[in-house]
Design a protein around this motif. Sequence first.
Motif, short mmCIF file in Angstrom:
data_model
loop_
_atom_site.label_atom_id
_atom_site.label_comp_id
_atom_site.label_asym_id
_atom_site.label_seq_id
_atom_site.Cartn_x
_atom_site.Cartn_y
_atom_site.Cartn_z
N MET A 1 0.83 -1.19 0.00
CA MET A 1 0.00 0.00 0.00
C MET A 1 0.87 1.24 0.00
SD MET A 1 -3.08 1.21 2.42
CE MET A 1 -4.06 0.04 1.55
N ASN A 2 0.53 2.20 -0.86
CA ASN A 2 1.28 3.44 -0.91
C ASN A 2 0.58 4.47 -0.04
OD1 ASN A 2 2.69 5.77 -1.80
ND2 ASN A 2 3.33 4.51 -3.52
N VAL A 3 1.34 5.07 0.85
CA VAL A 3 0.71 5.98 1.81
C VAL A 3 1.28 7.37 1.62
CG1 VAL A 3 0.25 6.36 4.26
CG2 VAL A 3 0.57 4.05 3.41
N ALA A 4 0.40 8.35 1.62
CA ALA A 4 0.84 9.74 1.53
C ALA A 4 1.58 10.09 2.82
CB ALA A 4 -0.37 10.64 1.37
N GLU B 6 -7.84 11.58 3.68
CA GLU B 6 -7.47 10.23 4.12
C GLU B 6 -8.62 9.24 4.05
OE1 GLU B 6 -4.65 8.61 5.11
OE2 GLU B 6 -3.64 10.34 4.28
N TRP B 29 -7.62 4.22 -2.40
CA TRP B 29 -7.82 3.01 -3.22
C TRP B 29 -7.31 1.81 -2.45
CZ3 TRP B 29 -9.49 3.03 -8.54
CH2 TRP B 29 -9.79 4.31 -9.03
N LEU B 57 -4.97 12.24 -4.51
CA LEU B 57 -4.77 10.80 -4.30
C LEU B 57 -4.10 10.60 -2.94
CD1 LEU B 57 -5.02 8.01 -5.65
CD2 LEU B 57 -2.75 8.35 -6.61
N ALA B 58 -4.81 9.93 -2.03
CA ALA B 58 -4.29 9.78 -0.66
C ALA B 58 -3.50 8.49 -0.54
CB ALA B 58 -5.44 9.81 0.32
N THR B 59 -4.20 7.39 -0.48
CA THR B 59 -3.58 6.09 -0.27
C THR B 59 -4.00 5.19 -1.42
OG1 THR B 59 -3.85 6.45 2.08
CG2 THR B 59 -3.37 4.21 1.41
#
Lengths: 262, 375
Positions: A1-4, B6, B29, B57-59
Motif C-alpha cells: 500500500m502506498n501511503v501519503a 485520508e 484506493w 490521491l491519498a492512499t
Amino acid sequence: MNVAPLPPTAPPAIEVEKLRGGYDGDVILDNVSFRVAAGEIFFVIGGSGCGKSTLLRHLVGLNHPLAGTVKFFGRPFSDATLADRHALLKTFGMLFQGGALWSSLTLRQNIALPLEHYTPLTRREIDDIVRLKLAQVGLAGFEDYYPAEISGGMRKRAGLARALALDPEIVFFDEPSAGLDPVTSRKLDELILHIRDTFGTTIVVVSHELASIFDIADRVIMLDRAEKGIIATGRPRELAAHSPDPRVKEFLRRGSKQSAEP
Amino acid sequence: MPESLETAPARATATAAEGGLDVAVGGVWQVTEPRPVWARVLGGARPARVRLRAEGLATWDTSLLLFLFEVREWCRAAGAECDAAPLPEKIRVLLDQFGTAHDARPPADRMGSFIAGVGHVTVETWGRARTASTFLGESVLGVARLFRRPAAFRWGDCLGEMQQCGAMALPIVSLISFLVGLIMAYQAAVQLRQFGADIYVADLVGLSVVREMGPMMAAVILAGRTGAAFAATLANMKASEEVDALETLGIPPVDFLVLPRIVALTLMMPLLALYADCVGILGGMAVGAGVLEIPPAAYWIETQSIVDLSDVNTGLLKSVAFGLLIGIASCWRGLQAERSAAGVGRAATSAVVTSILLVIVADALFAVVFNILGW
C-alpha cells in the motif's frame, strides 16, 4: 500500500505498551514498550532464546499478551473485538521462517487465497495480481508449481508474495535470512528495501543476521533473555559505536566489522 | 461534513478535454474495497485520447493499478491514445510491471502431451517398483542383521511399538470383533431358525470367526490404526530430515525405524487375532443366549465340537502374514512420502489402502493354498 506522507500527529504504525508475553504462564518478555513509525524498517534483534519470535507472535496475534497492549495505527489489537481484529489482520502480512506455504496448493492458489477471501475481485483480476506479485518477488512463471517443487529461497519469496497479496501496511518477517545463502539473503534484503521504498510499507524484521541489520535496518531494539525485555534501542551503527551496554556492543561489534569490510 | 483526504473513497472523474477525455483519480484506493468501474466513468463516450492524472490521491494499492490497467486495455482495444505521463512515476512503473505480468504467457502445461504423460507414469511406476524392491531387500538384510546381532536391535523401541499397536488397540478390537460376531450370529439365526437348527449358529460363528473374520478384522483395524500412524510418523520424520540425519550417521533407517515396527506388528497381530476370535465368539454367544435362548454352556460346547486347533492355527498363521504385510507396506509408504504436509497425509492414506489390499490378496491366496492342502 502506498501511503501519503503522514501528518505530524499521525499515530505510530505499531505501539507496544508494557507487554508481558510468554507461554503457559512462563513469562519470557516483561514490560516491553516500543513504537514503530510508518514506513520504517524496524529490526528486533538479540541472541537465541531472548524472546524475538515470542514478541513477533504476540504482535501478530498468534499469542495473546499476558499483560499490556498492542496497537496498530492507534487502534488496539490485542483487546480488539473479533470484527476489529479481522479488519486489522487485513492490514498486515507475515513471512514465516520457512515460508509456511500451503503444500497442497500451487503458488497461484497460495497467493490467490487471501484475495479470494477478502476482496470482491474477479478470477481474472486475482490472476493478474498473482502474476504481478510473483513477478515482483522474481518468481514469474512459477504460478503452477507446488511448494515442494521449488527451493527454500524461492519458497520464502513465494511466501512474501502471499504476504503482499493484500497490499498490507505492515509486513512482519520472522528470520528471513534463516537457511539462505548470503547472495539470496542479500537479494531478500533488497526486496524488503524495494517494498518499503515503493509502497511505503512498514517492515518489522525479527533476525540476528548482522549483515541485514547493518544494511537495511532504520532502527533496532535488542532483547535480552536475562532482562526479559529491551536492553537497547536505536540505529544499529550508533549502538555498535556508542552503546554503554557491553552486551549490545558484543552483539553488534562483529557485524559492524563485517559490514565495513570490502 | 466534507470527507478528508485520508478517508475519501476511491474516485475517478472524467471531464472532456481538448481532443479527448481527462481522467483524474483520487481518494483512497484499497484492494479490499470496491473501486470505480471504467465503463461507468466513460459513460458511453468514445474519446480518441485519454489523459490520466492523479488529483487528491491519498492512499493507493493494487486496486488503482487494476483500474488504470483497465483504462489502458480499453484504449488499446478502442484504438485510443492513452496518456499516462501526468501520473506519478511510481504509479507508471508499477503499471508497466502490471502490464508485463498480465502479458506474460501462461506457463506451458507441465504435464505435456498424452504420450509424454504415459511415459511419465511408466517411469514413475518403474521407479516405485524399484524402490519397493530395494526397501524389501533392505528389510530382509535388516532381519538378517537382527539374527546375527540381536543385542544391537532396538528392543526398547520395539516394546513401545508393541504396546502402541497391541495393548492400546484392545478396546477398538474388542468392540469391532464383538459386533462382527453379533452381526454374523443374527444373520445366521434368521435362516437357521426356520429349520430348527438354532444351535448351528455357534458352528457358523465359531468357524468363520476363527478361520477368517478374527484375523481379518484385526488386520483391517491395525491397518487403519497402526499402519496409518507408522506411515505418518515416518513421513513426518522424512520431511523434517530426521531420516537423512540417520543416513549421514551411517545408521540404516530400516534398522532404526522400520524393523522395530515390523517386528512389533508381526508379534502382536496373532495375539490380537486370537483375542478377536474369543470376543467374536462371545458376540455370537450373546445373540445365542439373548435371542435364540441357547444356554452359554451349550453354545460353548457346540463351538468346541466344531472348532479344532488346526482352525485356530490357520487363523494365527494368516495373522502373522498380515502383520508382516501391514508393517512393510506402511513403513515403505512412510519412507517414500514427499517432504511436505500433503505428502504426510498421502503417505498415511496410501499406507492404509496398500495394507488392506495386500491383506485381502494374501487372504485369498491362503484360502486357495489351505484348500489344496486340505487344512
